[in-house]
Design a protein around this motif. Structure first.
Motif, short mmCIF file in Angstrom:
data_model
loop_
_atom_site.label_atom_id
_atom_site.label_comp_id
_atom_site.label_asym_id
_atom_site.label_seq_id
_atom_site.Cartn_x
_atom_site.Cartn_y
_atom_site.Cartn_z
N CYS A 1 16.19 -24.04 -6.76
CA CYS A 1 15.86 -23.79 -8.09
C CYS A 1 16.44 -24.55 -9.33
O CYS A 1 15.94 -24.51 -10.42
CB CYS A 1 15.86 -22.12 -8.15
SG CYS A 1 17.75 -21.62 -8.30
N GLY A 2 17.50 -24.79 -9.06
CA GLY A 2 18.48 -25.21 -9.96
C GLY A 2 18.96 -24.56 -11.15
O GLY A 2 19.45 -25.02 -12.33
N CYS B 1 18.44 -18.98 -6.36
CA CYS B 1 18.29 -19.25 -4.62
C CYS B 1 19.65 -19.30 -4.05
O CYS B 1 19.62 -19.12 -2.57
CB CYS B 1 17.24 -20.21 -4.65
SG CYS B 1 18.29 -21.74 -4.63
N PHE B 2 20.72 -19.57 -4.55
CA PHE B 2 22.19 -19.74 -3.93
C PHE B 2 21.93 -20.82 -2.76
O PHE B 2 22.44 -20.64 -1.60
CB PHE B 2 22.36 -18.51 -3.19
CG PHE B 2 22.85 -17.51 -4.24
CD1 PHE B 2 22.05 -16.88 -5.16
CD2 PHE B 2 24.40 -17.08 -4.46
CE1 PHE B 2 22.54 -15.85 -5.95
CE2 PHE B 2 24.77 -16.33 -5.42
CZ PHE B 2 23.83 -15.84 -6.17
N CYS C 1 22.77 -23.74 -3.20
CA CYS C 1 23.78 -24.86 -3.58
C CYS C 1 24.99 -24.40 -3.57
O CYS C 1 26.01 -24.95 -4.22
CB CYS C 1 23.27 -25.40 -4.91
SG CYS C 1 23.70 -24.26 -6.17
N CYS D 1 24.80 -25.38 -9.21
CA CYS D 1 23.78 -25.56 -10.41
C CYS D 1 24.09 -24.86 -11.58
O CYS D 1 23.87 -25.27 -12.67
CB CYS D 1 22.39 -25.40 -9.84
SG CYS D 1 22.26 -23.49 -9.41
FE1 FES Z 1 19.17 -22.26 -6.62
FE2 FES Z 1 21.50 -23.36 -7.28
S1 FES Z 1 19.89 -24.45 -6.68
S2 FES Z 1 20.90 -21.24 -7.11
#
Ligand code: FES
Length: 260
Positions: free
Chosen positions: A222-223, A227-228, A230, A246
């Motif tokens: 998701c950036g 979504c966790f 990363c 992110c």
């Molecule tokens: Fe989704 Fe970091 S890419 S929380």
């Protein structure tokens, strides 16, 4: 952070594996800091892939930003098809930027591969703020040492190490860093692009008490913190925290990052 459709001014191949894109970013360029990134829509048809790209250069006078990207998957392959005159769908700027303290006079950058692009924007800012900037650039081959001329033209002292020359192993790079540090005071270190070299800088910086920062590269979805995908570990005093690269990063104090 916001969604923007920026005009592509050029998108060209600059070596066997790397491409360089310039986009117009009026109104946005003054709000971007080195180390931040954009989530770019690479695949404009289903599955509408967005990928994170750090900013290679920020040109305030021309109101443009640049991306130097490695073509390594479906998304970046699609990006090579974008033409000047088309619009680039970007979300950002995202994430935490590097910090340059006012009283730092000399900074050392240690970058590998595409991490060189991330640290070039920082070098630009450091030179603009009258800091001496020394960069060690590491790559597989000379062909991948893309930003060398750009950095040298800014006045950065560049040291190149490559696998091709047999100079990029950890021992050789450690020797080079120690030589640089023995000749002049280095106030801060920055790294991106290699866990191996980041670990090395973590050790050397700790030995010489040099505050250092890292821009972490993690797979992202998701950036924007939802979504966790990363997550990485950070040592905060006596506890280990899992943080999202992110949003809490991508830039962290190097000494706090738990290297796998
Ligand atoms: Fe989704 Fe970091 S890419 S929380």
């Amino acid at each position: 952070m916001e969604l923007n459709k920026l005009a592509i001014l050029s998108n060209i191949q600059v070596s066997a594996r790397y491409w360089h894109m310039i986009v117009a970013a009026p109104g946005l360029v003054n709000r971007i800091e080195p180390g931040q990134f954009f989530n770019i829509l690479c695949e404009t048809t289903f599955p509408f892939l967005r990928r994170p790209f750090s900013i290679y250069r920020i040109n305030k006078a021309e109101e443009t930003i640049e991306f130097l990207y490695l073509v390594q998957g479906a998304g970046t392959k699609k990006m090579t098809e974008f033409k000047a005159g088309e619009r680039l769908d970007v979300f950002g700027p995202l994430g935490v930027s590097f910090t340059l303290e006012e009283d730092w006079e000399t900074v050392l950058l240690l970058a590998r591969g595409v991490g060189i692009a991330t640290l070039t924007a920082l070098a630009q800012e450091a030179v603009y703020n009258n800091k001496k900037c020394i960069a060690i650039l590491s790559a597989r081959s000379h062909n991948d040492l893309l930003a060398t001329e750009a950095l040298q033209s800014m006045g950065v002292e560049v040291h190149k190490v490559t696998e091709e020359d047999g100079t990029s192993d950890v021992k050789s790079v450690e020797k080079l860093i120690e030589q640089i540090i023995s000749k002049q005071r280095v106030d801060a270190g920055f790294t991106c692009g290699s866990k191996r070299l980041s670990k090395l800088l973590q050790n050397v910086a700790s030995k010489h008490s040099i505050p250092s920062q890292i821009a972490l590269e993690e797979n992202m979805a998701c950036g924007m913190g939802a979504c966790f995908a990363c997550v990485c570990d950070i040592q905060n005093e006596n506890e280990t925290l899992s943080v999202r690269v992110c949003t809490e990063g991508p830039v962290f104090d190097l000494e706090k990052v738990v290297m796998a």
